[in-house]
Design a protein around this motif. Structure first.
Motif, short mmCIF file in Angstrom:
data_model
loop_
_atom_site.label_atom_id
_atom_site.label_comp_id
_atom_site.label_asym_id
_atom_site.label_seq_id
_atom_site.Cartn_x
_atom_site.Cartn_y
_atom_site.Cartn_z
N ALA A 174 14.60 16.54 72.61
CA ALA A 174 14.60 15.26 73.30
C ALA A 174 15.81 14.40 72.96
O ALA A 174 16.38 13.75 73.84
CB ALA A 174 13.32 14.50 72.98
N ALA A 175 16.22 14.36 71.69
CA ALA A 175 17.34 13.50 71.29
C ALA A 175 18.64 13.92 71.97
O ALA A 175 19.38 13.07 72.49
CB ALA A 175 17.51 13.53 69.78
N THR A 207 22.73 13.20 76.20
CA THR A 207 23.46 13.80 77.32
C THR A 207 23.23 13.00 78.60
O THR A 207 24.15 12.71 79.35
CB THR A 207 23.04 15.26 77.51
N PHE A 208 21.97 12.64 78.84
CA PHE A 208 21.63 11.87 80.03
C PHE A 208 22.36 10.53 80.04
O PHE A 208 22.94 10.14 81.05
CB PHE A 208 20.11 11.65 80.08
N VAL A 209 22.37 9.85 78.92
CA VAL A 209 23.05 8.57 78.81
C VAL A 209 24.54 8.72 79.07
O VAL A 209 25.15 7.92 79.78
CB VAL A 209 22.77 7.90 77.45
N ALA A 210 25.15 9.76 78.52
CA ALA A 210 26.59 9.99 78.72
C ALA A 210 26.91 10.25 80.19
O ALA A 210 27.90 9.73 80.72
CB ALA A 210 27.05 11.17 77.86
N ILE A 211 26.08 11.04 80.85
CA ILE A 211 26.31 11.34 82.26
C ILE A 211 26.17 10.08 83.10
O ILE A 211 27.01 9.79 83.96
CB ILE A 211 25.33 12.44 82.74
N GLN A 212 25.11 9.32 82.85
CA GLN A 212 24.89 8.10 83.62
C GLN A 212 26.00 7.08 83.37
O GLN A 212 26.42 6.37 84.29
CB GLN A 212 23.53 7.48 83.29
#
Length: 120
Positions: free
Chosen positions: A75-76, A81-86
């Motif tokens: 999860a971490a 990764t999700f935050v970086a992409i967004q």
């Protein structure tokens, strides 16, 4: 596309997004994937036999929990990764890249030339 392939492809892509709700709990992921596969199967006028739907669900679940980097990383890492992409998408401001804008302009120009040649 046949029923087997259709169910597999649509449920597989659904499951890749669903993983984020089940980190650390392969049993709940297993239950969710099975429910989704059986729901998609029920949408067909002639659904697959339940045993075939179960095999598809097991295959998707097994791949995710044994081979998926997203599942292994946890999860971490997924969240980071999700935050970086967004963040990268946000910095772009919703604007198309220069190459995309150029391609669109070229397509419009070609369409206009085609139209003008057809009416002359």
């Amino acid at each position: 596309m046949g029923r087997n392939c259709s169910i597999f492809e649509t449920a597989r892509t659904w499951a890749y997004r669903e993983v984020r709700h089940h980190f650390g709990s392969p049993d709940t992921l297993h239950t969710a994937v099975h429910a989704e596969v059986h729901n998609r199967n029920a949408e067909f006028t002639e659904p697959l036999p339940a045993v075939e739907a179960r095999v598809i669900a097991n295959s998707i679940h097994r791949w995710i929990t044994t081979r998926s980097r997203m599942w292994k990383d946890g999860a971490a890492v997924y969240e980071a990764t999700f935050v970086a992409i967004q963040s990268a998408r946000g910095k772009n401001g919703g604007k198309a890249s220069g190459a995309v804008r150029t391609a669109r302009r070229d397509e419009r120009a070609a369409a206009m030339l085609e139209y003008m040649r057809g009416t002359s």
